[in-house]
Design a protein around this motif. Structure first.
Motif, PDB file in Angstrom:
ATOM      1  N   LYS A   1      30.184 -20.213  26.779  1.00  0.00           N
ATOM      2  CA  LYS A   1      29.291 -20.713  27.828  1.00  0.00           C
ATOM      3  C   LYS A   1      29.433 -19.875  29.087  1.00  0.00           C
ATOM      4  O   LYS A   1      28.449 -19.602  29.774  1.00  0.00           O
ATOM      5  CB  LYS A   1      29.590 -22.179  28.146  1.00  0.00           C
TER       6      LYS A   1
ATOM      7  N   ASP B   1      27.655 -16.673  28.545  1.00  0.00           N
ATOM      8  CA  ASP B   1      26.217 -16.944  28.603  1.00  0.00           C
ATOM      9  C   ASP B   1      25.766 -17.158  30.049  1.00  0.00           C
ATOM     10  O   ASP B   1      24.714 -16.673  30.455  1.00  0.00           O
ATOM     11  CB  ASP B   1      25.891 -18.174  27.747  1.00  0.00           C
TER      12      ASP B   1
ATOM     13  N   LYS C   1      25.578 -13.813  31.736  1.00  0.00           N
ATOM     14  CA  LYS C   1      24.357 -13.100  31.339  1.00  0.00           C
ATOM     15  C   LYS C   1      23.148 -13.704  32.048  1.00  0.00           C
ATOM     16  O   LYS C   1      22.270 -12.986  32.506  1.00  0.00           O
ATOM     17  CB  LYS C   1      24.166 -13.164  29.822  1.00  0.00           C
ATOM     18  N   HIS C   2      23.119 -15.039  32.104  1.00  0.00           N
ATOM     19  CA  HIS C   2      22.004 -15.722  32.761  1.00  0.00           C
ATOM     20  C   HIS C   2      21.965 -15.373  34.249  1.00  0.00           C
ATOM     21  O   HIS C   2      20.884 -15.144  34.804  1.00  0.00           O
ATOM     22  CB  HIS C   2      22.144 -17.234  32.565  1.00  0.00           C
TER      23      HIS C   2
END
Length: 178
Positions: free
Chosen positions: A86, A89, A92-93
């Motif tokens: 998470k 992620d 990256k987000h």
């Protein structure tokens, strides 16, 4: 009664061993006999089974605790891996959001520059139109002043050089041309 007591206790010292004797048994023999009886009672009451059962229950409880600890550890590792994924992620987000924000900012900046250029061009055109209108007004004003001056000069010249005979001649020419 003292005789019975002496028989039971056996205060006789035989064989160089001194110690109480009861029913013909020495003290160490009584201790051995009582230990045998005690062990016999333990076996008859199934005490070793109870002890091994208790130990087995303790062993099983410890095994269950170890299994639970292993499952909790595996669960914790799974949670750690999940949160690590998470986090990656989310990073990256966040990078994607930053790239989008930079792209949007560049787009807005380019649009603002373009709008600014258009506004400057429009204002320039408006100023040029105002200048052209002012020039036309000035030219018309100059023409009007020139026409007025020419008319005044013509009136003055006509008034000075034109008399009744010239009027008659002019009227005759006009009638003849019709």
């Amino acid at each position: 009664m003292a005789d019975i007591l002496l028989i039971l206790v056996g205060a006789a010292e035989e064989g160089g061993h001194s110690g109480p004797v009861a029913l013909g048994l020495q003290d160490y023999q009584w201790v051995s006999l009582s230990m045998l009886i005690l062990v016999g009672i333990f076996i008859w009451k199934k005490v070793p089974g109870l002890i091994t059962g208790g130990l087995d229950a303790k062993i099983q409880a410890i095994k269950d605790q170890l299994d639970e600890a292993k499952s909790l550890r595996a669960e914790a590792e799974a949670l750690r891996d999940e949160y690590a994924a998470k986090l990656k992620d989310a990073e990256k987000h966040a990078e994607a959001m930053l790239a989008n924000a930079e792209r949007d900012a560049n787009s807005i900046l380019a649009k603002a520059e373009e709008d600014g250029k258009l506004m400057v061009e429009r204002r320039k055109r408006m100023a040029e139109d105002k200048i052209a209108a002012a020039e036309r007004e000035a030219v018309e004003g100059v023409k009007a002043v020139a026409v007025g001056a020419a008319a005044a000069a013509a009136r003055k010249l006509i008034a000075e050089k034109h008399d009744a005979s010239a009027d008659k001649k002019l009227a005759d020419e006009m009638i003849a041309s019709i």
